[in-house]
Write a protein that holds these residues in place. Sequence first.
Motif, PDB file in Angstrom:
ATOM      1  N   HIS A  68       0.693  -1.342  -0.008  1.00  0.00           N
ATOM      2  CA  HIS A  68      -0.013   0.083   0.021  1.00  0.00           C
ATOM      3  C   HIS A  68       0.892   1.332  -0.137  1.00  0.00           C
ATOM      4  O   HIS A  68       0.454   2.411   0.376  1.00  0.00           O
ATOM      5  CB  HIS A  68      -0.790   0.096   1.214  1.00  0.00           C
ATOM      6  CG  HIS A  68      -1.792  -1.153   1.127  1.00  0.00           C
ATOM      7  ND1 HIS A  68      -2.784  -1.326   0.274  1.00  0.00           N
ATOM      8  CD2 HIS A  68      -1.823  -2.124   1.927  1.00  0.00           C
ATOM      9  CE1 HIS A  68      -3.485  -2.478   0.549  1.00  0.00           C
ATOM     10  NE2 HIS A  68      -2.949  -3.104   1.465  1.00  0.00           N
ATOM     11  N   SER A  70       2.261   4.485  -1.405  1.00  0.00           N
ATOM     12  CA  SER A  70       1.802   5.431  -2.470  1.00  0.00           C
ATOM     13  C   SER A  70       3.068   6.569  -2.663  1.00  0.00           C
ATOM     14  O   SER A  70       3.017   6.952  -3.699  1.00  0.00           O
ATOM     15  CB  SER A  70       0.520   6.238  -2.002  1.00  0.00           C
ATOM     16  OG  SER A  70      -0.566   5.145  -1.949  1.00  0.00           O
ATOM     17  N   HIS A  76       1.395   6.158  -8.353  1.00  0.00           N
ATOM     18  CA  HIS A  76       0.612   6.282  -7.145  1.00  0.00           C
ATOM     19  C   HIS A  76       0.917   7.706  -6.412  1.00  0.00           C
ATOM     20  O   HIS A  76       2.199   8.254  -6.790  1.00  0.00           O
ATOM     21  CB  HIS A  76       1.528   5.148  -6.165  1.00  0.00           C
ATOM     22  CG  HIS A  76       1.212   3.827  -6.624  1.00  0.00           C
ATOM     23  ND1 HIS A  76       1.784   3.208  -7.491  1.00  0.00           N
ATOM     24  CD2 HIS A  76       0.454   2.866  -6.015  1.00  0.00           C
ATOM     25  CE1 HIS A  76       1.666   2.061  -7.861  1.00  0.00           C
ATOM     26  NE2 HIS A  76       0.653   1.715  -6.922  1.00  0.00           N
ATOM     27  N   THR A  80      -4.332   8.424  -4.731  1.00  0.00           N
ATOM     28  CA  THR A  80      -4.491   7.033  -4.724  1.00  0.00           C
ATOM     29  C   THR A  80      -4.600   6.448  -3.108  1.00  0.00           C
ATOM     30  O   THR A  80      -5.363   5.410  -2.993  1.00  0.00           O
ATOM     31  CB  THR A  80      -3.568   5.888  -5.611  1.00  0.00           C
ATOM     32  OG1 THR A  80      -2.146   6.427  -4.950  1.00  0.00           O
ATOM     33  CG2 THR A  80      -3.461   6.378  -7.114  1.00  0.00           C
TER      34      THR A  80
END
Length: 158
Positions: A68, A70, A76, A80
């Motif tokens: 996860h 970003s 990213h 996002t």
Amino acid sequence: MPLESAYVPHTFKSARIRPLLKKPGLDQNLLKNYRPVSNLPFISKILEKVVDMRLEQHLTTNNLHEDHQSAYRKFHSIETALLKVQNDVLQSLDQNNVTIMVLLDLSAALDTIDQTNSSSSPRTSLWGKPLTWMASYVNDRYQTVCIGSELSEPVLMQ
């Protein structure tokens, strides 16, 4: 070459700090009206870009990014990350789950890491020359302050 030798020369790590007025027209006699601008040698910035590209390629090729993450990733962004959080919250609410969000300010979190022992992380994939190079890059950095044509003595950055 600094990459092959796993050593970054001191001249690449010496920043020149110049105080610049935040806005034209501010009182030049008040220190709060200035912001410090740090400049590294041009060759140092090129070296950083080369290492960034190689490291990113290594992380991507070996699938080493956090799922996860970003920040600092192509395609990213904060948008996002926010969309992911919003989606998770909405899904949880749709399932009638209690939803709690805890927000932490980690803006200075990296300042608390002992740089001399940062290789102890179990997820690190850098070893040998790359790790030695990174240690050389972050340690023994100097800065001088430049006001007009006057330079201060170099000071080791902590």
